[in-house]
Every structure is written in structure tokens, then in C-alpha cells.
Scaffold this motif. Structure first.
Motif, PDB file in Angstrom:
ATOM      1  N   VAL A  64      55.998 -34.913 111.010  1.00  0.00           N
ATOM      2  CA  VAL A  64      56.763 -33.761 112.216  1.00  0.00           C
ATOM      3  C   VAL A  64      55.852 -32.977 112.699  1.00  0.00           C
ATOM      4  O   VAL A  64      55.862 -32.756 114.048  1.00  0.00           O
ATOM      5  CB  VAL A  64      57.989 -33.094 111.563  1.00  0.00           C
ATOM      6  N   TYR A  65      55.267 -32.549 111.890  1.00  0.00           N
ATOM      7  CA  TYR A  65      54.172 -31.510 112.481  1.00  0.00           C
ATOM      8  C   TYR A  65      52.899 -32.196 113.394  1.00  0.00           C
ATOM      9  O   TYR A  65      52.659 -31.757 114.447  1.00  0.00           O
ATOM     10  CB  TYR A  65      53.524 -30.566 111.352  1.00  0.00           C
ATOM     11  N   PHE A  66      52.705 -33.190 112.914  1.00  0.00           N
ATOM     12  CA  PHE A  66      51.407 -33.786 113.728  1.00  0.00           C
ATOM     13  C   PHE A  66      52.168 -34.249 114.955  1.00  0.00           C
ATOM     14  O   PHE A  66      51.203 -34.625 115.853  1.00  0.00           O
ATOM     15  CB  PHE A  66      50.773 -35.046 112.827  1.00  0.00           C
ATOM     16  N   VAL A  67      53.307 -34.969 114.869  1.00  0.00           N
ATOM     17  CA  VAL A  67      54.115 -35.532 116.205  1.00  0.00           C
ATOM     18  C   VAL A  67      53.968 -34.086 117.284  1.00  0.00           C
ATOM     19  O   VAL A  67      53.902 -34.162 118.571  1.00  0.00           O
ATOM     20  CB  VAL A  67      55.366 -35.800 116.085  1.00  0.00           C
ATOM     21  N   ASN A  68      54.371 -32.946 116.635  1.00  0.00           N
ATOM     22  CA  ASN A  68      54.395 -31.907 117.555  1.00  0.00           C
ATOM     23  C   ASN A  68      53.043 -31.583 118.072  1.00  0.00           C
ATOM     24  O   ASN A  68      53.017 -30.929 119.356  1.00  0.00           O
ATOM     25  CB  ASN A  68      55.049 -30.790 116.690  1.00  0.00           C
ATOM     26  N   ILE A  69      51.990 -31.642 117.371  1.00  0.00           N
ATOM     27  CA  ILE A  69      50.817 -31.253 118.008  1.00  0.00           C
ATOM     28  C   ILE A  69      50.305 -32.478 118.799  1.00  0.00           C
ATOM     29  O   ILE A  69      49.536 -32.079 120.006  1.00  0.00           O
ATOM     30  CB  ILE A  69      49.792 -31.178 116.693  1.00  0.00           C
ATOM     31  N   TYR A 118      50.247 -23.009 115.867  1.00  0.00           N
ATOM     32  CA  TYR A 118      51.231 -22.576 115.062  1.00  0.00           C
ATOM     33  C   TYR A 118      51.873 -23.887 114.098  1.00  0.00           C
ATOM     34  O   TYR A 118      52.371 -23.765 112.996  1.00  0.00           O
ATOM     35  CB  TYR A 118      52.603 -21.849 115.746  1.00  0.00           C
ATOM     36  N   SER A 119      51.734 -24.796 114.617  1.00  0.00           N
ATOM     37  CA  SER A 119      52.020 -26.084 114.033  1.00  0.00           C
ATOM     38  C   SER A 119      51.052 -26.275 113.056  1.00  0.00           C
ATOM     39  O   SER A 119      51.659 -26.675 111.671  1.00  0.00           O
ATOM     40  CB  SER A 119      52.045 -27.254 115.012  1.00  0.00           C
ATOM     41  N   THR A 120      49.976 -26.101 113.073  1.00  0.00           N
ATOM     42  CA  THR A 120      48.815 -26.064 111.882  1.00  0.00           C
ATOM     43  C   THR A 120      49.286 -24.841 111.055  1.00  0.00           C
ATOM     44  O   THR A 120      49.093 -25.440 109.754  1.00  0.00           O
ATOM     45  CB  THR A 120      47.521 -25.954 112.570  1.00  0.00           C
ATOM     46  N   VAL A 147      62.143 -26.149 113.278  1.00  0.00           N
ATOM     47  CA  VAL A 147      61.133 -25.449 113.136  1.00  0.00           C
ATOM     48  C   VAL A 147      60.377 -25.522 114.351  1.00  0.00           C
ATOM     49  O   VAL A 147      59.650 -24.726 115.191  1.00  0.00           O
ATOM     50  CB  VAL A 147      60.214 -25.377 111.771  1.00  0.00           C
ATOM     51  N   CYS A 148      59.959 -26.915 114.552  1.00  0.00           N
ATOM     52  CA  CYS A 148      59.108 -27.375 115.790  1.00  0.00           C
ATOM     53  C   CYS A 148      59.759 -26.894 116.805  1.00  0.00           C
ATOM     54  O   CYS A 148      59.169 -26.502 118.057  1.00  0.00           O
ATOM     55  CB  CYS A 148      58.783 -28.965 115.724  1.00  0.00           C
TER      56      CYS A 148
END
Length: 329
Positions: A64-69, A118-120, A147-148
Motif C-alpha cells: 500500500v505504501y509503495f503504491v502511494n509512492i 512521509y510514505s517512506t 493513513v495514505c
């Protein structure tokens, strides 16, 4: 993609040659990025987002975080050609500093940088929570998606405050409210503190906690529900690459802010060197949208499986995929 606009008749030939050499280096670097890195980064970011969204059931918290990035990387990909072909790089600039187009690009760039940093940062903190407290669902996929969303909202709000400073720096001084806010250095200071200092402190704290907990082997480390061990390597590499690529940009922003506050203005050769370093630092920042999806592609073990599943689904159609799904069950 460079113009020695700061040169004048008083400059000697050595300064002119230096300016031309720096311009050639920056132009070639920008062209290499636009021809090679830009299309690859655009394709891999789009592929990362598409593959994971088509396999929502198998997504994990890091996914999910890497999709956000990757989404923020797509925004950077959109901004990069217009920035690298803009007034700081070419003789044939299509907009000026106070043009609405430039301010829009600047805000999109700031939003993307905040989302990426902030995602990282939150990926590091959530990874520690998942290691320390497994199966508590504090760092679940459901919570991470929300959160994203908050990350994007916070990035927009932060950039909006910077937008006020930039806009008020170019409007008429007759407006009382804006005359008190005509300070570009304040906008840069906000971005340095919120966009770099805070994430750097949080990431350092999270990495210290992660390294500490890795030294303490517990029976929970054998839990099948824990994250894949490759996520740890991907996390460390991602943090290192992100801060390596973004630190030069924020360092030049800090130099510009401090020189503006102290009333010192660069001239001559120092000014050319500053513009050259600033151009390279922005090029490195754009390169983060190219480096991150490549790292995810090669270091995430489940991505290739998800990609094959998506390609099979597109190839076999609904009937074949339903048979494949029943065979897997």
C-alpha cells in the motif's frame, strides 16, 4: 537546457567557459533523464499501481505504501518534462517565475515530495509495529489505506500554506494581508522543516527501533503471519535511496533560505555554481520516481507472481481465469 543569463560584459572568458561547461553537463544529464529514465519510470510506476490494484486481496501493508509512492512518482513524472524544459534550463522559456503555471508545477512538486518522504517514514514506523506487535492489525492494509489518504491531505494542506507565501510574494503590496506575508524564504523554511527534518528524525528513530528488535530473537519470528524477510531489505534500501536523492534538493533550498534571511545574495561564479547544483539536485529528486519502482520490482518477491497472474487474467479471459481460480482453490 541552460542559459548563462547571469553573465554580462564584465565576465572574463574563463567564467564564460565555466558557464558553458556547466550548462553542457546539466543539459546532457537532463536529456538522458528525459529520454531514458522518464519513460521507464512512467511505465514502472503505472505498472506497480495497476498490478497491486488488480490484486487487492493479496496486498500487504508495504504494498500500500509503495503504491502511494508510485502515485506520487506519476505526479513527478508529469511535472518533470515541464520543469526540466522550463525557464531555469532553456533560452525559450514559456513561463516566468510569477506565472500561474510555474506555481502550479511547484505545488505539485512539493506535494509529491511530501507524499514520498512521509510514505517512506510511515512505512518504517509501521514495519517496526508489525515486527514488535504482530497480528494486532495496528498496521493492517485497511488502516494503511486510510493513513495514505491522510498523507495526501496533509501534503495538500502544507503545500497550500506555502502557496500563500509564493502568491503573496507576487501580488500588489496594496493588499494588506499579503504585504505581511511577502516572504519566499518562509515558504522554503516550511518545506525544509516539514518535508525533510521531521521525516529524517522519524526514520532515524524507526530504524533504531527496528535494529534493536532484530537483535532480540523471539518465537514470534517464526510466525507465518509475519511480513516477508525481504521487506526488511527493501525498506532499508528504499530509505537510503530516498534520502540520498532528496537531500541535495533540500540542502540547496536551505542555502537559498539562509542567504535570503541574512540578506546575502550570490553573484558571478558563485551564482552560476548555485544554479548548477540546484539543477542537478532537482534532477536527482526527479530520479526518485525512476529508482523506487525499479527497486520494488526487483526486490519484492510477490510482484512477479502478481504480474503473471494479471497477464494470465488478461490473456485467458473470464472463462479461463475462473477455471484457473478453481484449480488453485
Amino acid at each position: 537546457m541552460w542559459s548563462c543569463v547571469s553573465s554580462n560584459e564584465t565576465d572574463d572568458s574563463s567564467d564564460q567557459w565555466l558557464c558553458q561547461d556547466l550548462g553542457l553537463i546539466l543539459s546532457l544529464s537532463s536529456l538522458v533523464y528525459l529520454i531514458v529514465c522518464f519513460p521507464i519510470g512512467l511505465c514502472y510506476n503505472a505498472l506497480l499501481v495497476t498490478v497491486n490494484l488488480c490484486n487487492k486481496v493479496s496486498m500487504t501493508m508495504p504494498d500500500v505504501y509503495f503504491v502511494n509512492i508510485a502515485i506520487a512518482g506519476l505526479v513527478l513524472n508529469m511535472v518533470a518534462p515541464m520543469q526540466l524544459l522550463g525557464p531555469g534550463y532553456t533560452h525559450w522559456a514559456t513561463w516566468d517565475f510569477n506565472n500561474e503555471v510555474y506555481i502550479t508545477l511547484l505545488i505539485l512538486f512539493n506535494i509529491s515530495s511530501l507524499v514520498i518522504m512521509y510514505s517512506t517514514t510511515l512505512l518504517s514506523l509501521d514495519y517496526y509495529i508489525e515486527r514488535a506487535l504482530p497480528r494486532t492489525y495496528m498496521s493492517s492494509v485497511y488502516n494503511t489505506k486510510h493513513v495514505c489518504g491522510f498523507i495526501w491531505g496533509g501534503a495538500v494542506l502544507t503545500s497550500f500554506s506555502s502557496l500563500l507565501f509564493y502568491v503573496c510574494n507576487h501580488v500588489s503590496t496594496k493588499i494588506i494581508e499579503c504585504s505581511k506575508m511577502q516572504n519566499k524564504e518562509a515558504a522554503d523554511a516550511i518545506m525544509i522543516f516539514i518535508g525533510y527534518v521531521v521525516p529524517a528524525i522519524a526514520v532515524f528513530y524507526a530504524l533504531v527501533l527496528i535494529l534493536r528488535i532484530r537483535k532480540e530473537s523471539t518465537p514470534l519470528d517464526q510466525d507465518s503471519g509475519r511480513l516477508d524477510p525481504s521487506v526488511h531489505r527493501l525498506l532499508l534500501v528504499s530509505v537510503g535511496v530516498q534520502f540520498t536523492l532528496w537531500t541535495p534538493y533540500y540542502a540547496t533550498l536551505l542555502v537559498h533560505t539562509l542567504s535570503g534571511i541574512q540578506g546575502r545574495h550570490l553573484h558571478g561564479q558563485h551564482l552560476r555554481m548555485y544554479y548548477f547544483v540546484r539543477g542537478l539536485s532537482k534532477l536527482l529528486a526527479f530520479s526518485s520516481s525512476f529508482a523506487m519502482p525499479l527497486m520494488y520490482r526487483h526486490m519484492n518477491k510477490s510482484f512477479s507472481r502478481k504480474l503473471r497472474r494479471l497477464l494470465n487474467k488478461l490473456h485467458c479471459g473470464k472463462q479461463g481465469c475462473s477455471q484457473e481460480r478453481s484449480a488453485e482453490q
